[in-house]
Write a protein that holds these residues in place. Structure first.
Motif, short mmCIF file in Angstrom:
data_model
loop_
_atom_site.label_atom_id
_atom_site.label_comp_id
_atom_site.label_asym_id
_atom_site.label_seq_id
_atom_site.Cartn_x
_atom_site.Cartn_y
_atom_site.Cartn_z
N ASP A 170 35.27 35.87 27.95
CA ASP A 170 36.53 36.33 27.18
C ASP A 170 36.06 37.44 26.11
OD1 ASP A 170 37.97 34.37 28.34
OD2 ASP A 170 37.33 32.88 26.73
N ALA A 171 34.98 37.71 25.67
CA ALA A 171 34.54 38.65 24.59
C ALA A 171 34.50 39.87 25.41
CB ALA A 171 33.24 38.31 24.05
N LEU A 172 33.83 39.98 26.56
CA LEU A 172 33.74 41.05 27.39
C LEU A 172 34.85 41.79 28.10
CD1 LEU A 172 30.62 40.13 29.62
CD2 LEU A 172 30.79 41.91 27.84
N VAL A 173 35.92 40.89 28.39
CA VAL A 173 37.37 40.92 28.60
C VAL A 173 38.12 41.52 27.78
CG1 VAL A 173 39.55 40.08 29.33
CG2 VAL A 173 37.64 39.21 30.54
N SER A 174 37.96 41.31 26.45
CA SER A 174 38.59 41.76 25.13
C SER A 174 38.23 43.48 24.94
CB SER A 174 38.31 40.90 23.82
OG SER A 174 38.93 41.43 22.87
N GLN A 175 36.85 43.38 25.13
CA GLN A 175 36.27 44.65 24.93
C GLN A 175 36.72 45.64 25.99
OE1 GLN A 175 31.97 43.61 24.46
NE2 GLN A 175 32.07 45.08 22.98
N VAL A 176 36.81 45.24 27.34
CA VAL A 176 37.33 46.05 28.47
C VAL A 176 38.93 46.44 28.21
CG1 VAL A 176 37.89 46.17 30.91
CG2 VAL A 176 35.58 45.23 30.08
N ALA A 177 39.39 45.61 27.62
CA ALA A 177 40.97 45.60 27.61
C ALA A 177 41.21 46.67 26.56
CB ALA A 177 41.88 44.53 26.85
N SER A 178 40.37 46.83 25.40
CA SER A 178 40.40 47.98 24.37
C SER A 178 39.99 49.42 24.89
CB SER A 178 39.69 47.66 23.12
OG SER A 178 38.23 47.62 23.51
N THR A 179 39.29 49.24 26.17
CA THR A 179 38.92 50.78 26.57
C THR A 179 39.36 50.85 27.97
OG1 THR A 179 36.87 49.69 27.38
CG2 THR A 179 36.78 50.44 25.23
N TRP A 180 40.44 50.19 28.26
CA TRP A 180 40.67 50.52 29.60
C TRP A 180 41.63 51.90 29.74
CZ3 TRP A 180 39.46 48.67 33.99
CH2 TRP A 180 40.15 48.82 35.27
N TYR A 181 41.60 52.08 31.23
CA TYR A 181 41.90 53.64 31.56
C TYR A 181 43.31 53.90 31.19
CZ TYR A 181 37.87 53.32 34.75
OH TYR A 181 36.53 53.19 35.39
N LEU B 109 37.77 58.50 39.00
CA LEU B 109 37.58 59.76 38.98
C LEU B 109 38.04 60.63 37.98
CD1 LEU B 109 36.49 61.91 41.29
CD2 LEU B 109 38.98 62.09 42.01
N GLN B 110 39.09 60.37 37.38
CA GLN B 110 39.73 61.10 36.12
C GLN B 110 38.73 60.87 35.06
OE1 GLN B 110 41.97 63.34 37.83
NE2 GLN B 110 43.21 63.11 35.91
N ASP B 111 38.40 59.66 34.87
CA ASP B 111 37.35 59.36 33.72
C ASP B 111 36.05 59.84 33.90
OD1 ASP B 111 37.13 57.70 31.30
OD2 ASP B 111 35.44 56.78 32.33
N GLN B 112 35.33 60.23 35.00
CA GLN B 112 34.12 60.66 35.30
C GLN B 112 34.41 62.27 34.97
OE1 GLN B 112 33.35 59.60 39.41
NE2 GLN B 112 32.75 57.59 38.71
N GLN B 113 35.60 62.93 35.57
CA GLN B 113 35.77 64.17 35.33
C GLN B 113 36.04 64.45 33.84
OE1 GLN B 113 39.08 64.97 37.81
NE2 GLN B 113 37.77 65.41 39.81
#
Length: 482
Positions: free
Chosen positions: A100-111, A227-231
């Motif tokens: 749940d903590a990881l999901v929350s972190q991913v949500a805050s940095t999602w594309y 791809l956009q994020d990598q570029q």
């Protein structure tokens, strides 16, 4: 106003109770039944057959967030941690066992946000082709008879494929919002597997062509976002590398240091290049990466002189390119919206609706390296005094011919007359327009290697002065090519 406020409040309250947005922006609301079924099938979601459209739409709605808005909620801890590391987010050991903590972190940095996701799926053609290889785009264009101007570079292919996307779908009698197998007709099974492998998605096992296409289609948005994020990350890294790279530092480097920098930053150095040529190459790439200034090509024909940069650029002939770039950059800053759009149109660059002047200028600067594939009234502005007089004299336009015969006519007057004559010919069409276009083609072809060589110094200065570019420094005549 109070009545309107009350109506809105009641509507929103009703909406909260019913759970359905009365002004819903969900992309699938406008999808055809076959698209709804295809989406459900691609995501292995069972649906009844036969089923009415409302049932299908409800099924998509119930699963939309899980697969489109926040797909990471179904990821395991390893995949969540891998994503966070790619975004530069450190994860603590304790958090590794707390999904749940990881999901929350991913949500805050999602594309992207939910709103951006909905917008993206409302206009698939704007991104679904971006992860295709150049050869795949060429095959698509050839298969569907899409004309692509030469040279057929990736940017041009992509732009033309996007422009014709819906036309191709209609000709095939297909829908285009959530595209069917028609989009991948030119792909072999090995092409499909290679795409999945390239973008980090496992191929379905056992695999079949239908399953491979479903996997590519299902994962296309996520592949595009990655791809956009990598570029963006690569661009930021390159910007950081060049930001501290001053002229003084470049000048202090020897040949080995310059070559080492070029190797690390993927700058191709032609064999036999001299030290000063390598320095000029590094400066050119620095300018492009930092979007500080842009290359001047023969098609734009604005890069033949030094400008306000003065002594910084005039110190050596290998800096003439940067001087020309600065002159072009300043010229663009004086252009009207119509001229900016004409420049972009001539190079096949899409102009977003409602673009502001500053946005148009930025777009021109980013695309100044592109080749002009068409002509417009502004093209005459790039021809020499003699070429302008020649066209006016033979244009068949009486007013234009009269100006060409005037011994006191200035270059500016000739340009205005040529633009006017061309606009008239364009409106009339037929032989007049064909003749004007043919003349432009011949004149610009002849100018490839010696754009300003036939111009007098006073003409060049007057030309630059007309754009507010100070031309009181030494004028170089470097040769550019299309």
């Amino acid at each position: 106003m109070r009545v309107l406020s009350t109506i809105l409040s009641v509507a929103l309250a009703t909406n909260a109770v019913s759970g359905s947005n009365w002004f819903s922006k969900a992309a699938y609301n406008k999808w055809h039944e076959t698209e709804l079924e295809r989406w459900l099938s691609d995501h292995d979601i069972p649906y009844p057959t036969p089923a009415d459209r409302k049932d299908l739409e409800n099924l998509v709605q119930n699963n939309w967030d899980s697969y489109i808005v926040s797909p990471y909620k179904s990821w395991d801890t390893d995949k969540l941690t891998e994503y966070l590391k790619s975004k530069g987010v450190e994860t603590k050991d304790a958090a590794a066992s707390n999904k749940d903590a990881l999901v929350s972190q991913v949500a805050s940095t999602w594309y992207e946000t939910e709103e951006k996701s909905q917008t993206a799926w409302s206009d698939v053609k704007e991104w679904i082709l971006d992860t295709w290889t150049e050869s795949a785009l060429k095959a698509f264009a050839d298969k569907h008879g899409i004309p692509v101007p030469q040279p057929r570079k990736r940017d041009t292919l992509l732009q033309q494929a996007r422009s014709n996307y819906e036309t191709v779908a209609k000709k095939a009698g297909e829908v285009a919002s959530y595209p069917g197998d028609w989009l991948y007709e030119t792909w072999s099974e090995s092409d499909l597997k290679e795409w999945l492998d390239t973008h980090g998605f496992p191929a379905p096992q056992p695999s079949s062509r239908d399953k491979l296409i479903a996997s590519v289609r299902r994962n296309s948005r996520l592949a595009y976002l990655k791809l956009q994020d990598q570029q963006a990350s690569a661009s930021a890294s390159a910007s950081a590398a060049y930001a501290t790279l001053t002229d003084k530092l470049i000048d202090s480097w020897g040949e080995s240091q310059l070559k080492e920098f070029c190797d690390k930053n993927s700058i191709r150095v032609p064999q036999g290049s001299k030290v000063n040529e390598i320095r000029a190459l590094v400066r050119k790439h620095r300018a492009e990466i930092l979007d500080d200034t842009l290359s001047a090509s023969a098609s734009s024909a604005f890069g033949a002189a030094t400008s306000k940069a003065g002594n910084q650029f005039a110190k050596a002939t290998d800096d003439a390119t940067l001087a020309a770039q600065d002159a072009f950059n300043q010229a663009v800053g004086t252009w009207s919206d119509s001229r900016l759009k004409a420049y972009l149109d001539a190079r096949g660059v899409p102009v977003p609706q409602g673009s502001k002047t500053d946005e148009l200028r930025a777009l021109v600067r980013r695309n100044s390296h592109k080749i002009a594939t068409g002509y417009n009234a502004w093209t005459w502005d790039d021809l020499s005094f003699d070429k302008l007089k020649s066209y006016l004299a033979n244009s068949g336009n009486d007013a234009a011919k009269k100006i060409s015969e005037s011994t006191s006519a200035t270059r500016e007057e000739l340009v205005e007359a040529a633009q006017s004559a061309y606009s008239s010919a364009s409106t009339a069409g037929g032989d007049s327009y064909a003749s004007a276009t043919s003349y432009l083609s011949e004149a610009t072809q002849a100018a490839k290697d010696n754009v300003f060589d036939a111009w007098s110094e006073s003409d060049i200065k007057a030309y630059l002065d007309s754009y507010g570019v100070v031309s009181s420094y030494v004028i170089y005549r470097p040769k550019y090519s299309y």
